[in-house]
Design an enzyme around this catalytic site. Structure first.
Site, short mmCIF file in Angstrom:
data_model
loop_
_atom_site.label_atom_id
_atom_site.label_comp_id
_atom_site.label_asym_id
_atom_site.label_seq_id
_atom_site.Cartn_x
_atom_site.Cartn_y
_atom_site.Cartn_z
N GLY A 1 -0.99 -1.92 6.62
CA GLY A 1 -0.95 -3.13 7.44
C GLY A 1 -2.28 -3.86 7.40
O GLY A 1 -3.07 -3.69 6.47
N THR A 2 -2.52 -4.66 8.42
CA THR A 2 -3.75 -5.45 8.48
C THR A 2 -4.92 -4.53 8.80
O THR A 2 -5.20 -4.22 9.96
CB THR A 2 -3.61 -6.52 9.59
OG1 THR A 2 -3.11 -5.87 10.76
CG2 THR A 2 -2.63 -7.61 9.19
N THR B 1 0.86 -1.19 0.00
CA THR B 1 0.00 0.00 0.00
C THR B 1 0.89 1.24 0.00
O THR B 1 2.00 1.20 0.53
CB THR B 1 -0.87 -0.02 1.27
OG1 THR B 1 -1.83 -1.05 1.11
CG2 THR B 1 -1.56 1.30 1.55
N1 ASP Z 1 -4.06 -1.65 4.96
C1 ASP Z 1 -4.39 -2.24 3.68
C2 ASP Z 1 -5.71 -2.94 3.78
O1 ASP Z 1 -5.99 -3.52 4.81
C3 ASP Z 1 -3.36 -3.20 3.22
C4 ASP Z 1 -1.99 -2.66 3.21
O2 ASP Z 1 -1.64 -1.76 3.96
O3 ASP Z 1 -1.21 -3.12 2.41
O4 ASP Z 1 -6.43 -2.95 2.82
#
Ligand code: ASP
Length: 365
Positions: A251-252, A199
């Site tokens: 992140g998650t 991301t």
């Molecule tokens: N935060 C993003 C999501 O959960 C994923 C990422 O940061 O790569 O969609």
């Protein structure tokens, strides 16, 4: 005595206005990320390592040039994120991850810390630069958040560059989807497709002291049922407020939403600043009439980088405590930039009028 009272009252009024705007003008800062995850030296080839560094450098230079020349933080972060959306190394724009059904659905958001105006989209499928679509939602619609076919329709009506969904596809991301499906068939329920999210995000403060934040992503490989992560959720993946900071997360997403990570960091910074300022003012000696001998102006006072690091680390620790992982970038009105992440690495970069430009990937850099 009467004059003393008027002075005290006007000082009170003046200080409470000043307290709302801590920004120091004349400094610019840009911080970027290209995703956090299990990014370790033995997982990247030398060629991948250098490609990512080149891509981050290009993005950082794009935004820095705008800020250095007196451009706004909103223009800088949008331009920076657009560069990363076009680069297939990142999970945003071209090179974004696939959904379970083999499509690409983008999420993006942007926020202006001066007005706290914001725009966001989820599930857009044909806009080349989702961050620009998010900005148009902010400036050209009465709404903050558009989704799916409505977001696509609005984008076309706005005359933004449209591309076919397959324009965003890359072989690498298709392989990740196939690996995820194969793991699912094999019953590996905790399999995570290549946990290097990718991301992208940018946060900035410009020479006028205005803050801005933006985030753009394809979300998570194999997402389905219209899943939305934190990236387009204002307050979770993105937040900007001139009184505190600008944050973009990666992140998650589910855990970042539950903690409201971006907003939580900005709030803690704002509150700690206000407390410290009040303490500094309370320690000013009084003259014979009980009037403070001088006033501590909000713009002369700021939080230290260690305060910002402590707050960002604590909020991420809370998120990690719930079971999530990832990172954030933070810019402050005092021209500082901070990274915090719970993962082994995060693609990242920072530059500023008082900060030497740098790019990093691994946790130990
Ligand atoms: N935060 C993003 C999501 O959960 C994923 C990422 O940061 O790569 O969609």
């Amino acid at each position: 005595m009467r004059l003393g009272l008027i002075t005290a009252l006007s000082a009170l009024l003046w200080t409470s206005i000043a307290a709302a705007q801590p920004a120091v003008e004349g400094r610019w800062t840009l911080v970027i990320h290209g995703g956090a995850g299990v990014i370790e030296r033995d997982r990247l080839t030398e060629a991948q390592d250098s490609e990512i560094r080149t891509a981050l450098t290009e993005a950082l230079e794009t935004g820095s040039a705008i800020l250095r020349n007196g451009g706004s933080s909103m223009d800088a972060i949008e331009a920076t994120v657009r560069v990363m959306e076009d680069n297939p190394n990142f999970n945003a724009g071209r090179g974004a991850v696939f959904t379970y059904d083999g499509d690409i659905e983008h999420d993006a958001s942007i926020m202006d810390g001066t007005t706290r105006s914001a725009g966001a989209v989820t599930g857009s499928t044909q806009t080349r630069h989702p961050v620009t679509l998010a900005r148009r939602v902010m400036t050209n619609s009465p709404h903050v958040f558009l989704s799916g076919s409505g977001a696509d329709q609005f984008s076309a009506e706005q005359g933004l560059e449209q591309v076919g969904n397959d324009w965003f596809e890359t072989d690498r991301r298709r392989e990740q989807l196939e690996a995820m499906r194969a793991a699912e068939t094999a019953g590996l329920s905790d399999y995570r497709a290549d946990f290097k999210y990718g991301t992208v995000g940018a946060v900035a403060v410009d020479l006028n002291g205005n803050m801005a934040a933006a985030t753009s992503t394809g979300g998570m490989t194999g997402k389905r049922w219209g899943r939305i992560g934190d990236s387009p959720v204002i307050g979770a993946g993105t937040y900007a407020d001139n009184r505190g900071c600008a944050v973009s997360a990666t992140g998650t997403g589910e855990y970042f939403i539950r903690v409201g990570v971006a907003h939580e960091i900005c709030t803690q910074i704002r509150v700690r600043f206000e407390q410290r300022l009040a303490e500094a003012r309370a320690s000013v000696p009084m003259d014979g009439d009980g009037i403070p001998e001088y006033y501590v102006h909000a713009s002369e006072f700021g939080l230290a980088e260690s305060d910002i690091q402590e707050i960002a680390d604590a909020v991420l620790a809370e998120m990690a405590g719930l079971g999530g992982s990832g990172g954030v970038i933070v810019a402050t009105p005092w021209g500082t930039g901070t990274y915090s992440f719970t993962t082994p690495g995060m693609y990242r970069g920072m530059a500023g009028s008082e900060i030497e430009a740098s790019i990093a990937i691994y946790g130990d850099e």
